[in-house]
Scaffold this motif. Structure first.
Motif, PDB file in Angstrom:
ATOM      1  N   THR A  88      -2.626   4.512   8.503  1.00 27.04           N
ATOM      2  CA  THR A  88      -1.925   5.634   9.146  1.00 27.04           C
ATOM      3  C   THR A  88      -0.575   5.884   8.486  1.00 27.04           C
ATOM      4  N   LEU A  89       0.166   4.822   8.225  1.00 26.41           N
ATOM      5  CA  LEU A  89       1.493   4.962   7.626  1.00 26.41           C
ATOM      6  C   LEU A  89       1.410   5.475   6.193  1.00 26.41           C
ATOM      7  N   VAL A  90       0.442   4.992   5.440  1.00 26.60           N
ATOM      8  CA  VAL A  90       0.271   5.462   4.058  1.00 26.60           C
ATOM      9  C   VAL A  90      -0.111   6.940   4.058  1.00 26.60           C
ATOM     10  N   ALA A  91      -1.004   7.336   4.958  1.00 29.92           N
ATOM     11  CA  ALA A  91      -1.405   8.747   5.043  1.00 29.92           C
ATOM     12  C   ALA A  91      -0.228   9.639   5.398  1.00 29.92           C
ATOM     13  N   ARG A  92       0.739   9.077   6.108  1.00 30.01           N
ATOM     14  CA  ARG A  92       1.945   9.822   6.493  1.00 30.01           C
ATOM     15  C   ARG A  92       2.934   9.935   5.337  1.00 30.01           C
ATOM     16  N   GLY A  93       2.717   9.170   4.264  1.00 27.87           N
ATOM     17  CA  GLY A  93       3.576   9.272   3.094  1.00 27.87           C
ATOM     18  C   GLY A  93       4.537   8.119   2.904  1.00 27.87           C
ATOM     19  N   TYR A  94       4.288   6.996   3.588  1.00 30.03           N
ATOM     20  CA  TYR A  94       5.164   5.833   3.460  1.00 30.03           C
ATOM     21  C   TYR A  94       4.554   4.778   2.549  1.00 30.03           C
ATOM     22  N   ARG A  95       5.409   4.028   1.919  1.00 30.37           N
ATOM     23  CA  ARG A  95       4.999   2.812   1.214  1.00 30.37           C
ATOM     24  C   ARG A  95       5.093   1.668   2.219  1.00 30.37           C
ATOM     25  N   VAL A  96       4.087   0.799   2.265  1.00 27.30           N
ATOM     26  CA  VAL A  96       4.011  -0.249   3.278  1.00 27.30           C
ATOM     27  C   VAL A  96       3.882  -1.613   2.616  1.00 27.30           C
ATOM     28  N   VAL A  97       4.672  -2.567   3.106  1.00 26.87           N
ATOM     29  CA  VAL A  97       4.515  -3.973   2.732  1.00 26.87           C
ATOM     30  C   VAL A  97       4.233  -4.741   4.019  1.00 26.87           C
ATOM     31  N   ALA A  98       3.052  -5.327   4.108  1.00 27.04           N
ATOM     32  CA  ALA A  98       2.663  -6.107   5.294  1.00 27.04           C
ATOM     33  C   ALA A  98       2.562  -7.567   4.883  1.00 27.04           C
ATOM     34  N   TRP A  99       3.271  -8.428   5.593  1.00 21.64           N
ATOM     35  CA  TRP A  99       3.299  -9.839   5.191  1.00 21.64           C
ATOM     36  C   TRP A  99       2.450 -10.713   6.103  1.00 21.64           C
ATOM     37  N   ASP A 100       2.131 -11.898   5.561  1.00 20.32           N
ATOM     38  CA  ASP A 100       1.720 -13.026   6.384  1.00 20.32           C
ATOM     39  C   ASP A 100       2.949 -13.921   6.477  1.00 20.32           C
ATOM     40  N   ALA A 101       3.465 -14.085   7.679  1.00 21.72           N
ATOM     41  CA  ALA A 101       4.659 -14.906   7.881  1.00 21.72           C
ATOM     42  C   ALA A 101       4.409 -16.328   7.396  1.00 21.72           C
TER      43      ALA A 101
ATOM     44  N   ALA B 154       0.847  -1.194   0.000  1.00 25.75           N
ATOM     45  CA  ALA B 154       0.000   0.000   0.000  1.00 25.75           C
ATOM     46  C   ALA B 154       0.880   1.240   0.000  1.00 25.75           C
ATOM     47  N   GLY B 155       0.399   2.313  -0.640  1.00 26.58           N
ATOM     48  CA  GLY B 155       1.137   3.568  -0.639  1.00 26.58           C
ATOM     49  C   GLY B 155       2.251   3.595  -1.666  1.00 26.58           C
TER      50      GLY B 155
ATOM     51  N   PRO C 134      -2.063   4.091  20.052  1.00 25.81           N
ATOM     52  CA  PRO C 134      -1.512   4.302  18.702  1.00 25.81           C
ATOM     53  C   PRO C 134      -0.849   5.663  18.501  1.00 25.81           C
ATOM     54  N   GLU C 135      -1.383   6.715  19.089  1.00 24.86           N
ATOM     55  CA  GLU C 135      -0.786   8.037  18.876  1.00 24.86           C
ATOM     56  C   GLU C 135       0.600   8.117  19.493  1.00 24.86           C
ATOM     57  N   VAL C 136       0.763   7.579  20.691  1.00 26.58           N
ATOM     58  CA  VAL C 136       2.073   7.601  21.346  1.00 26.58           C
ATOM     59  C   VAL C 136       3.053   6.706  20.590  1.00 26.58           C
ATOM     60  N   PHE C 137       2.597   5.515  20.238  1.00 25.83           N
ATOM     61  CA  PHE C 137       3.462   4.588  19.494  1.00 25.83           C
ATOM     62  C   PHE C 137       3.918   5.216  18.180  1.00 25.83           C
ATOM     63  N   ASN C 138       2.979   5.770  17.424  1.00 22.77           N
ATOM     64  CA  ASN C 138       3.327   6.305  16.108  1.00 22.77           C
ATOM     65  C   ASN C 138       4.163   7.574  16.199  1.00 22.77           C
ATOM     66  N   THR C 139       3.978   8.370  17.233  1.00 19.53           N
ATOM     67  CA  THR C 139       4.849   9.535  17.417  1.00 19.53           C
ATOM     68  C   THR C 139       6.295   9.091  17.581  1.00 19.53           C
ATOM     69  N   ALA C 140       6.521   8.053  18.405  1.00 20.27           N
ATOM     70  CA  ALA C 140       7.876   7.522  18.583  1.00 20.27           C
ATOM     71  C   ALA C 140       8.408   6.953  17.282  1.00 20.27           C
ATOM     72  N   LEU C 141       7.558   6.251  16.547  1.00 18.39           N
ATOM     73  CA  LEU C 141       7.974   5.666  15.271  1.00 18.39           C
ATOM     74  C   LEU C 141       8.338   6.756  14.264  1.00 18.39           C
ATOM     75  N   PHE C 142       7.497   7.767  14.123  1.00 19.93           N
ATOM     76  CA  PHE C 142       7.758   8.823  13.141  1.00 19.93           C
ATOM     77  C   PHE C 142       8.994   9.640  13.513  1.00 19.93           C
TER      78      PHE C 142
ATOM     79  N   ASN D 289      14.545   0.872   2.923  1.00 21.99           N
ATOM     80  CA  ASN D 289      13.596  -0.022   3.569  1.00 21.99           C
ATOM     81  C   ASN D 289      13.831  -0.061   5.075  1.00 21.99           C
ATOM     82  N   VAL D 290      12.741  -0.184   5.820  1.00 17.77           N
ATOM     83  CA  VAL D 290      12.790  -0.329   7.270  1.00 17.77           C
ATOM     84  C   VAL D 290      11.940  -1.534   7.657  1.00 17.77           C
ATOM     85  N   LEU D 291      12.468  -2.395   8.516  1.00 20.01           N
ATOM     86  CA  LEU D 291      11.716  -3.539   9.024  1.00 20.01           C
ATOM     87  C   LEU D 291      11.122  -3.178  10.382  1.00 20.01           C
ATOM     88  N   ILE D 292       9.826  -3.412  10.536  1.00 19.21           N
ATOM     89  CA  ILE D 292       9.128  -3.145  11.795  1.00 19.21           C
ATOM     90  C   ILE D 292       8.535  -4.471  12.267  1.00 19.21           C
TER      91      ILE D 292
END
Length: 267
Positions: A37-50, A11-12, A248-256, A83-86
């Motif tokens: 949230t991440l796409v709205a912030r301007g990031y490209r996201v790849v979410a996997w199923d392990a 996505a993104g 989520p707001e606190v977590f994402n503030t730290a992430l951003f 790329n960043v792994l989360i």
């Protein structure tokens, strides 16, 4: 090398790609709101199923090494220039090994959420309790959904509620039992200390995020992890194991802040 890359969604279209790696309970589906949230912030996201989750086949034998190989293959196939792994929980154990396999050329940052990177860092009693709480009910014939709900609720901070928490519980309880048992055993069997040593040598920007009340990725243990790899540590107040859903707001503030100040600036 895995036969095929794991099932995933993209996505993104931002210039920095963030890979979301879920925990042993769940799938990429519980990241639905985080992806938006991440796409709205301007990031490209790849979410996997392990491996073993969603449509991704369950390998036999299952190991963190196998999962990290699959993650590395996914980054090579779908990643961008930066790329960043989360990684959350189990994903936070897989992500450091995948980052070491890929190197600084392909991975420019690493976020470890709610885990310790290696269960060898935990006491034998902690390992025993972790395994007993998760696998023993299934061995007695309980369904994963019935066994998981009471345990998952203990992994939330007092008062945690809302649609993001509800989504985590809903998706987590849909995990296949055979996949879950294989994943939990792989987590406990994994010796991750050499990986963390290699990670420190790479000098990669690392952020470790813990929930204040988490009994799995305990704040004091995650602080030590961050120190050991030369990374940063953030504790999210009012959250436990699922800080990105509970606060989520606190977590994402730290992430951003981490992405803006450490990853983008150094790239």
């Amino acid at each position: 090398m895995p036969d095929r890359i794991p099932d995933h969604e993209i996505a993104g279209d931002g210039e920095l790609t963030l890979f979301l790696l879920h925990g042993a309970y769940g799938s990429r589906q519980y990241y639905r709101h985080e992806i938006a949230t991440l796409v709205a912030r301007g990031y490209r996201v790849v979410a996997w199923d392990a491996p073993g989750y969603g449509l991704s086949p369950l390998p036999s034998p299952y190991s963190i090494e196998t999962a990290a190989d699959a993650c590395a293959a996914l980054v090579r196939a779908t990643g961008a220039a930066r790329n960043v792994l989360i990684g959350h929980s189990m994903g936070g154990i897989i992500a450091p090994l995948a980052a070491v396999k890929l190197g600084r050329e392909r991975v420019q940052g690493l976020v470890i959420s709610a885990t310790v990177g290696s269960f060898s860092a935990k006491s034998k009693e902690d390992q025993r309790v972790f395994l007993e709480e998760r696998v023993a009910p299934l061995a007695r014939g309980e369904t994963l959904s019935a066994a998981a709900e009471p345990l998952l609720r203990t992994m939330l901070a007092p008062g945690s509620s809302g649609p993001l928490v509800d989504l985590v519980l809903e998706v987590a309880m849909q995990t296949r039992s055979e996949t879950f048992v294989a994943a939990i055993n792989a987590i406990v069997d994994y010796e991750g200390q050499p990986t963390l040593e290699h990670l420190r040598q790479l000098g990669m920007p690392v952020l470790a995020i813990a929930g204040e009340y988490d009994n799995v990725g305990r704040p004091e243990e995650m602080r030590k992890l961050a120190q050991n790899v030369g990374g940063e540590f953030v504790c999210v107040p009012g959250a436990a194991h699922y800080a990105w859903a509970e606060q989520p707001e606190v977590f994402n503030t730290a992430l951003f802040d981490f992405l803006d100040l450490r990853v983008r600036r150094l790239s």
